[in-house]
Motif scaffolding. Structure first.
Motif, PDB file in Angstrom:
ATOM      1  N   ARG A  23      -8.825  36.656 -23.532  1.00 38.70           N
ATOM      2  CA  ARG A  23      -7.567  36.307 -24.178  1.00 38.70           C
ATOM      3  C   ARG A  23      -7.657  34.888 -24.755  1.00 38.70           C
ATOM      4  O   ARG A  23      -8.420  34.077 -24.268  1.00 38.70           O
ATOM      5  CB  ARG A  23      -6.425  36.380 -23.165  1.00 38.70           C
ATOM      6  N   PRO A  24      -6.870  34.595 -25.790  1.00 43.97           N
ATOM      7  CA  PRO A  24      -6.894  33.233 -26.362  1.00 43.97           C
ATOM      8  C   PRO A  24      -6.593  32.189 -25.294  1.00 43.97           C
ATOM      9  O   PRO A  24      -5.699  32.362 -24.465  1.00 43.97           O
ATOM     10  CB  PRO A  24      -5.795  33.278 -27.426  1.00 43.97           C
ATOM     11  N   GLY A  25      -7.352  31.076 -25.319  1.00 46.37           N
ATOM     12  CA  GLY A  25      -7.157  30.028 -24.331  1.00 46.37           C
ATOM     13  C   GLY A  25      -5.837  29.302 -24.515  1.00 46.37           C
ATOM     14  O   GLY A  25      -5.167  29.406 -25.549  1.00 46.37           O
ATOM     15  N   ARG A  26      -5.481  28.552 -23.488  1.00 45.34           N
ATOM     16  CA  ARG A  26      -4.218  27.816 -23.546  1.00 45.34           C
ATOM     17  C   ARG A  26      -4.254  26.725 -24.614  1.00 45.34           C
ATOM     18  O   ARG A  26      -3.253  26.460 -25.277  1.00 45.34           O
ATOM     19  CB  ARG A  26      -3.937  27.198 -22.181  1.00 45.34           C
ATOM     20  N   ARG A  27      -5.410  26.072 -24.792  1.00 45.98           N
ATOM     21  CA  ARG A  27      -5.497  25.018 -25.800  1.00 45.98           C
ATOM     22  C   ARG A  27      -5.260  25.561 -27.197  1.00 45.98           C
ATOM     23  O   ARG A  27      -4.557  24.955 -28.006  1.00 45.98           O
ATOM     24  CB  ARG A  27      -6.866  24.345 -25.725  1.00 45.98           C
ATOM     25  N   ARG A  28      -5.868  26.712 -27.457  1.00 46.56           N
ATOM     26  CA  ARG A  28      -5.683  27.313 -28.777  1.00 46.56           C
ATOM     27  C   ARG A  28      -4.231  27.699 -28.997  1.00 46.56           C
ATOM     28  O   ARG A  28      -3.669  27.512 -30.076  1.00 46.56           O
ATOM     29  CB  ARG A  28      -6.594  28.531 -28.904  1.00 46.56           C
ATOM     30  N   GLN A  29      -3.622  28.213 -27.946  1.00 45.58           N
ATOM     31  CA  GLN A  29      -2.218  28.608 -28.052  1.00 45.58           C
ATOM     32  C   GLN A  29      -1.332  27.388 -28.318  1.00 45.58           C
ATOM     33  O   GLN A  29      -0.405  27.433 -29.137  1.00 45.58           O
ATOM     34  CB  GLN A  29      -1.783  29.306 -26.755  1.00 45.58           C
ATOM     35  N   ARG A  30      -1.631  26.290 -27.633  1.00 47.14           N
ATOM     36  CA  ARG A  30      -0.852  25.075 -27.847  1.00 47.14           C
ATOM     37  C   ARG A  30      -1.029  24.540 -29.260  1.00 47.14           C
ATOM     38  O   ARG A  30      -0.075  24.071 -29.887  1.00 47.14           O
ATOM     39  CB  ARG A  30      -1.265  24.014 -26.834  1.00 47.14           C
ATOM     40  N   ALA A  31      -2.259  24.592 -29.777  1.00 50.61           N
ATOM     41  CA  ALA A  31      -2.515  24.122 -31.141  1.00 50.61           C
ATOM     42  C   ALA A  31      -1.738  24.951 -32.150  1.00 50.61           C
ATOM     43  O   ALA A  31      -1.156  24.419 -33.111  1.00 50.61           O
ATOM     44  CB  ALA A  31      -4.010  24.165 -31.441  1.00 50.61           C
ATOM     45  N   GLU A  32      -1.713  26.265 -31.922  1.00 51.95           N
ATOM     46  CA  GLU A  32      -0.967  27.129 -32.837  1.00 51.95           C
ATOM     47  C   GLU A  32       0.529  26.836 -32.759  1.00 51.95           C
ATOM     48  O   GLU A  32       1.223  26.793 -33.790  1.00 51.95           O
ATOM     49  CB  GLU A  32      -1.246  28.595 -32.494  1.00 51.95           C
ATOM     50  N   ASP A  33       1.034  26.622 -31.547  1.00 57.27           N
ATOM     51  CA  ASP A  33       2.456  26.291 -31.395  1.00 57.27           C
ATOM     52  C   ASP A  33       2.793  24.968 -32.086  1.00 57.27           C
ATOM     53  O   ASP A  33       3.843  24.835 -32.721  1.00 57.27           O
ATOM     54  CB  ASP A  33       2.818  26.221 -29.916  1.00 57.27           C
ATOM     55  N   ARG A  34       1.875  23.999 -31.955  1.00 59.75           N
ATOM     56  CA  ARG A  34       2.106  22.701 -32.588  1.00 59.75           C
ATOM     57  C   ARG A  34       2.117  22.835 -34.111  1.00 59.75           C
ATOM     58  O   ARG A  34       2.937  22.229 -34.805  1.00 59.75           O
ATOM     59  CB  ARG A  34       1.023  21.716 -32.149  1.00 59.75           C
ATOM     60  N   LEU A  35       1.199  23.623 -34.647  1.00 60.44           N
ATOM     61  CA  LEU A  35       1.143  23.832 -36.088  1.00 60.44           C
ATOM     62  C   LEU A  35       2.407  24.503 -36.597  1.00 60.44           C
ATOM     63  O   LEU A  35       2.969  24.126 -37.635  1.00 60.44           O
ATOM     64  CB  LEU A  35      -0.087  24.672 -36.436  1.00 60.44           C
ATOM     65  N   ILE A  36       2.875  25.494 -35.847  1.00 63.23           N
ATOM     66  CA  ILE A  36       4.113  26.172 -36.241  1.00 63.23           C
ATOM     67  C   ILE A  36       5.286  25.191 -36.227  1.00 63.23           C
ATOM     68  O   ILE A  36       6.138  25.186 -37.126  1.00 63.23           O
ATOM     69  CB  ILE A  36       4.378  27.369 -35.307  1.00 63.23           C
ATOM     70  N   GLY A  37       5.325  24.325 -35.203  1.00 63.62           N
ATOM     71  CA  GLY A  37       6.391  23.325 -35.132  1.00 63.62           C
ATOM     72  C   GLY A  37       6.362  22.372 -36.309  1.00 63.62           C
ATOM     73  O   GLY A  37       7.411  22.022 -36.873  1.00 63.62           O
ATOM     74  N   LEU A  38       5.148  21.947 -36.701  1.00 62.52           N
ATOM     75  CA  LEU A  38       5.031  21.048 -37.845  1.00 62.52           C
ATOM     76  C   LEU A  38       5.476  21.720 -39.133  1.00 62.52           C
ATOM     77  O   LEU A  38       6.133  21.104 -39.989  1.00 62.52           O
ATOM     78  CB  LEU A  38       3.581  20.561 -37.972  1.00 62.52           C
ATOM     79  N   LEU A  39       5.119  22.980 -39.295  1.00 60.99           N
ATOM     80  CA  LEU A  39       5.538  23.707 -40.496  1.00 60.99           C
ATOM     81  C   LEU A  39       7.054  23.833 -40.560  1.00 60.99           C
ATOM     82  O   LEU A  39       7.667  23.655 -41.625  1.00 60.99           O
ATOM     83  CB  LEU A  39       4.878  25.088 -40.514  1.00 60.99           C
TER      84      LEU A  39
END
Length: 242
Positions: A23-39
């Motif tokens: 499954r996707p790691g927690r770091r990758r998930q956090r990076a994706e969440d951060r990118l979505i927040g920035l967008l």
């Protein structure tokens, strides 16, 4: 008991176990969440800017009023600055000292007076540097012709009745004015007397002496110091008359 994995009849080995997909790691998930927040934040900022611009376009007169106020404030500030500079120039040109007034000054205020007189004559960078460890320089200035002046001040509270400026005082100036301070014109200024040997030494070493007589003419008049002294070095900068 767990079921046994059958062996491969041809090789006699068991088939490799299947690995479960990671499954996707927690770091990758956090990076994706951060990118979505920035967008999302970028979209909100752009939307806010569009709303503000549309509002300003609909109320353009507010921009005009703000611009007029800004121009008026800037003009008032510039006018006040020019007025202060003009009055400062008038004050400097009108600066005068009498010998009796100079006699009563503290030696530090006497140095200030010499600095102000140099400033009056057009030396915009005139500065008092006298104090402990001044190495023979109390006032430094650059005249409008590019010449560097180094001035040693000798104040006598009793005027002509005080101790005379002698050769040792000029020797200190001669040893540091040019070598240490880079002087083009080395001057000693006093409201008192100067001994004859000191005057002779000054002439030999191309030093300039402003005694009480010259000081009185300079401080109470309007002519710059270089017009009252003899054998001043030629200008470094070209002038309108050159």
């Amino acid at each position: 008991m767990s079921a046994r994995v059958p062996r491969n009849r041809a090789t006699g080995r068991r088939p490799p176990a299947r690995r479960r997909p990671r499954r996707p790691g927690r770091r990758r998930q956090r990076a994706e969440d951060r990118l979505i927040g920035l967008l999302i934040a970028a979209v909100l900022v752009v939307g806010l800017v569009v709303i503000v611009v549309n509002w300003l376009l609909a109320h353009w007169w507010i921009l005009a009023v703000v611009a007029v106020l800004a121009v008026s404030a800037g003009g008032a500030w510039l006018y006040q600055k020019q007025q202060r500079a003009r009055w400062e120039a008038v004050r400097a040109r009108g600066l005068r000292y009498g010998l009796a007034q100079l006699d009563t000054l503290h030696h530090a205020r006497f140095e200030d007076a010499v600095r102000d007189l140099m400033h009056r004559d057009g030396c915009r960078d005139a500065v008092r540097v006298g104090g402990g460890g001044d190495l023979g320089a109390d006032v430094k200035a650059t005249d409008p012709y590019g010449r560097r002046w180094v001035i040693q001040c000798k104040h006598r509270r009793d005027g002509l009745g005080g101790s005379a400026v002698g050769t040792p005082d000029l020797q200190v100036l001669n040893g540091t004015a040019r070598q240490v301070h880079g002087a083009d014109v080395a001057v000693i200024v006093t409201n008192g007397r100067v001994t004859a040997p000191a005057v002779a030494f000054a002439e030999q070493q191309r030093l300039h002496v402003v005694d009480r007589h010259i000081l009185g003419a300079w401080a109470s008049g309007s002519r710059p110091l270089w017009e009252l002294l003899r054998a001043v070095p030629p200008p470094r900068r070209p002038t309108a008359l050159s």
